[in-house]
Scaffold this motif. Structure first.
Motif, PDB file in Angstrom:
ATOM      1  N   MET A 100     -16.187   0.747  -4.760  1.00  0.00           N
ATOM      2  CA  MET A 100     -15.563   1.478  -3.649  1.00  0.00           C
ATOM      3  C   MET A 100     -14.043   1.450  -3.810  1.00  0.00           C
ATOM      4  SD  MET A 100     -15.907   0.788   0.484  1.00  0.00           S
ATOM      5  CE  MET A 100     -17.665   1.124   0.493  1.00  0.00           C
ATOM      6  N   LEU A 101     -13.387   2.519  -3.405  1.00  0.00           N
ATOM      7  CA  LEU A 101     -11.927   2.547  -3.436  1.00  0.00           C
ATOM      8  C   LEU A 101     -11.356   1.547  -2.427  1.00  0.00           C
ATOM      9  CD1 LEU A 101     -11.299   6.411  -3.559  1.00  0.00           C
ATOM     10  CD2 LEU A 101     -10.944   4.783  -5.426  1.00  0.00           C
ATOM     11  N   LEU A 102     -10.312   0.856  -2.843  1.00  0.00           N
ATOM     12  CA  LEU A 102      -9.684  -0.117  -1.947  1.00  0.00           C
ATOM     13  C   LEU A 102      -9.133   0.563  -0.700  1.00  0.00           C
ATOM     14  CD1 LEU A 102      -8.865  -3.077  -1.550  1.00  0.00           C
ATOM     15  CD2 LEU A 102      -6.708  -2.555  -2.714  1.00  0.00           C
ATOM     16  N   LYS A 103      -8.593   1.761  -0.853  1.00  0.00           N
ATOM     17  CA  LYS A 103      -8.056   2.460   0.320  1.00  0.00           C
ATOM     18  C   LYS A 103      -9.162   2.837   1.306  1.00  0.00           C
ATOM     19  CE  LYS A 103      -7.900   7.071  -1.878  1.00  0.00           C
ATOM     20  NZ  LYS A 103      -6.980   8.144  -2.350  1.00  0.00           N
ATOM     21  N   GLU A 104     -10.392   3.001   0.814  1.00  0.00           N
ATOM     22  CA  GLU A 104     -11.522   3.286   1.701  1.00  0.00           C
ATOM     23  C   GLU A 104     -11.901   2.033   2.491  1.00  0.00           C
ATOM     24  OE1 GLU A 104     -14.719   5.198   3.635  1.00  0.00           O
ATOM     25  OE2 GLU A 104     -12.846   5.907   2.724  1.00  0.00           O
ATOM     26  N   ILE A 105     -11.819   0.876   1.832  1.00  0.00           N
ATOM     27  CA  ILE A 105     -12.082  -0.384   2.538  1.00  0.00           C
ATOM     28  C   ILE A 105     -11.047  -0.595   3.633  1.00  0.00           C
ATOM     29  CG2 ILE A 105     -12.247  -2.890   2.307  1.00  0.00           C
ATOM     30  CD1 ILE A 105     -13.225  -2.456  -0.571  1.00  0.00           C
ATOM     31  N   LYS A 106      -9.795  -0.282   3.330  1.00  0.00           N
ATOM     32  CA  LYS A 106      -8.749  -0.388   4.345  1.00  0.00           C
ATOM     33  C   LYS A 106      -9.043   0.536   5.519  1.00  0.00           C
ATOM     34  CE  LYS A 106      -3.755  -0.055   5.090  1.00  0.00           C
ATOM     35  NZ  LYS A 106      -2.448   0.362   4.525  1.00  0.00           N
ATOM     36  N   ARG A 107      -9.511   1.744   5.218  1.00  0.00           N
ATOM     37  CA  ARG A 107      -9.850   2.699   6.287  1.00  0.00           C
ATOM     38  C   ARG A 107     -10.954   2.138   7.173  1.00  0.00           C
ATOM     39  NH1 ARG A 107     -13.196   6.532   7.940  1.00  0.00           N
ATOM     40  NH2 ARG A 107     -14.715   6.036   6.295  1.00  0.00           N
ATOM     41  N   ILE A 108     -11.944   1.486   6.555  1.00  0.00           N
ATOM     42  CA  ILE A 108     -13.053   0.902   7.312  1.00  0.00           C
ATOM     43  C   ILE A 108     -12.552  -0.250   8.195  1.00  0.00           C
ATOM     44  CG2 ILE A 108     -15.227  -0.370   7.107  1.00  0.00           C
ATOM     45  CD1 ILE A 108     -15.741   1.280   4.517  1.00  0.00           C
ATOM     46  N   TYR A 109     -11.624  -1.047   7.667  1.00  0.00           N
ATOM     47  CA  TYR A 109     -11.023  -2.111   8.469  1.00  0.00           C
ATOM     48  C   TYR A 109     -10.428  -1.535   9.756  1.00  0.00           C
ATOM     49  CZ  TYR A 109     -11.242  -6.514   5.827  1.00  0.00           C
ATOM     50  OH  TYR A 109     -11.648  -7.690   5.239  1.00  0.00           O
ATOM     51  N   HIS A 110      -9.677  -0.461   9.614  1.00  0.00           N
ATOM     52  CA  HIS A 110      -9.051   0.142  10.795  1.00  0.00           C
ATOM     53  C   HIS A 110     -10.097   0.763  11.720  1.00  0.00           C
ATOM     54  CE1 HIS A 110      -4.772  -0.436  10.295  1.00  0.00           C
ATOM     55  NE2 HIS A 110      -4.919  -0.245   8.992  1.00  0.00           N
ATOM     56  N   LEU A 111     -11.087   1.396  11.155  1.00  0.00           N
ATOM     57  CA  LEU A 111     -12.140   2.021  11.964  1.00  0.00           C
ATOM     58  C   LEU A 111     -12.853   0.977  12.822  1.00  0.00           C
ATOM     59  CD1 LEU A 111     -13.718   4.725  12.448  1.00  0.00           C
ATOM     60  CD2 LEU A 111     -15.303   3.953  10.672  1.00  0.00           C
ATOM     61  N   GLU A 112     -13.110  -0.195  12.231  1.00  0.00           N
ATOM     62  CA  GLU A 112     -13.867  -1.241  12.925  1.00  0.00           C
ATOM     63  C   GLU A 112     -12.990  -2.109  13.840  1.00  0.00           C
ATOM     64  OE1 GLU A 112     -17.114  -1.749  12.803  1.00  0.00           O
ATOM     65  OE2 GLU A 112     -17.665  -0.333  11.229  1.00  0.00           O
ATOM     66  N   LEU A 113     -11.741  -2.301  13.455  1.00  0.00           N
ATOM     67  CA  LEU A 113     -10.916  -3.289  14.157  1.00  0.00           C
ATOM     68  C   LEU A 113      -9.854  -2.709  15.081  1.00  0.00           C
ATOM     69  CD1 LEU A 113     -10.377  -5.844  11.240  1.00  0.00           C
ATOM     70  CD2 LEU A 113     -12.047  -5.972  13.103  1.00  0.00           C
ATOM     71  N   ASP A 114      -9.458  -1.469  14.888  1.00  0.00           N
ATOM     72  CA  ASP A 114      -8.411  -0.887  15.743  1.00  0.00           C
ATOM     73  C   ASP A 114      -8.761  -0.912  17.233  1.00  0.00           C
ATOM     74  OD1 ASP A 114      -6.791  -0.491  13.589  1.00  0.00           O
ATOM     75  OD2 ASP A 114      -6.861   1.688  13.598  1.00  0.00           O
ATOM     76  N   PRO A 115     -10.063  -0.801  17.608  1.00  0.00           N
ATOM     77  CA  PRO A 115     -10.370  -0.904  19.037  1.00  0.00           C
ATOM     78  C   PRO A 115     -10.121  -2.298  19.628  1.00  0.00           C
ATOM     79  CG  PRO A 115     -12.131   0.240  17.865  1.00  0.00           C
ATOM     80  CD  PRO A 115     -11.247  -0.381  16.823  1.00  0.00           C
ATOM     81  N   VAL A 116      -9.979  -3.297  18.746  1.00  0.00           N
ATOM     82  CA  VAL A 116      -9.851  -4.687  19.210  1.00  0.00           C
ATOM     83  C   VAL A 116      -8.435  -5.225  19.024  1.00  0.00           C
ATOM     84  CG1 VAL A 116     -10.761  -7.042  18.973  1.00  0.00           C
ATOM     85  CG2 VAL A 116     -12.259  -5.067  18.562  1.00  0.00           C
TER      86      VAL A 116
END
Length: 286
Positions: free
Chosen positions: A1-17
């Motif tokens: 997986m692209l590292l930038k995609e993992i970063k995107r997932i981090y934000h998708l999952e954690l930005d609400p918190v």
């Protein structure tokens, strides 16, 4: 997986918190810890691919962060005064405000005669971050560190060994200690000072994962530790010895008054980087 995609997932999952900037910080700490990558790696290599094997710890940490577990506990380390400390649920995670207190003490002690031994007592040492940082930066310091928690002392001992400093650790409750020998040039303490009424201002990752006994005091007597340590300081500071505190930002003047009893002079209340009353100093009169 692209590292930038993992970063995107981090934000998708954690930005609400968490705030977006804090999520960025989590991500960069994790890739540095597990992959040895610097925070600017995506600028240099925007299409960097992470192997399936290397993805696993990144997504494990993500799952823990979603449960609001502190990043320092997940990684097992925190940075303080340019040193690395092991931390777990038995000790407070070192804060930047406490670093300011340590740097203040160092600024003053490093101006003194470096050939003369300086005896320092750190009350409520927790992870040992204050005492260890002072010992690491002051070759002439003899540091004693006290805590009520045996588990906290075990963490602090581990950190002293990790940072190659020699400190004497003492298990004891400052509120009830009777027999304590020795006179010190400096006593420093970051005792419990958060009132119960202030819990509503605190995040779950603190409330659920850091020791309550190291954080909270009764609303009825929020300065209980400061009163006792000031009294202790009168008995155990050398003449012209100095007492340093980290304090509750809402109780700066009230805490300052405890030193204004005729026994201390050169009393100074300082603000932290956020403009809050946070540090207090007083010298025991000769």
């Amino acid at each position: 997986m692209l590292l930038k995609e993992i970063k995107r997932i981090y934000h998708l999952e954690l930005d609400p918190v968490f705030p977006k900037g804090e999520v960025d910080s989590f991500f960069y700490l994790v890739i540095e810890h597990y992959l040895g990558l610097e925070r600017f790696v995506l600028v240099m290599e925007p299409n960097l691919v992470v192997s399936k094997e290397n993805e696993e710890p990144l997504f494990y940490v993500l799952s823990q962060l979603k449960e609001e577990r502190p990043i320092q506990h997940i990684l097992g380390k925190a940075h303080f005064c340019e040193l690395e400390f092991y931390v777990d649920q038995n000790v407070l995670i070192p804060r930047p405000e406490t670093e300011e207190l340590v740097y203040w003490i160092l600024e003053e002690l490093q101006r003194q005669d470096s050939t003369k031994e300086i005896k320092i007592l750190d009350i409520g040492t927790g992870s040992g971050c204050i005492g260890i940082s002072l010992a690491k930066n002051l070759s002439n310091a003899k540091v004693v560190a006290m805590d009520i928690s045996k588990k906290a002392i075990q963490v602090a001992e581990r950190n002293a060994k990790k940072n190659n400093v020699d400190i004497e650790f003492v298990e004891g409750d400052i509120l009830s200690i009777l027999d304590f020998e020795g006179k010190f040039d400096v006593i420093v303490s970051n005792p419990p000072y958060v009132r119960e009424l202030e819990k509503v201002e605190m995040k779950n990752n603190v409330l659920d994962h850091e020791p309550e006994s190291a954080l909270f005091v009764s609303d009825r007597d929020p300065l209980i530790f400061y009163k006792k340590i000031v009294q202790f300081g009168v008995d155990h500071l050398k003449k012209k010895g100095v007492l340093y505190f980290e304090i509750n930002q809402y109780l700066g003047e009230e805490t300052k008054e405890l030193l204004g009893n005729g026994k201390f002079s050169e009393i100074e209340l300082r603000k932290d980087m956020f403009g809050n009353d946070r540090m207090l100093k007083g010298m025991l009169n000769a």
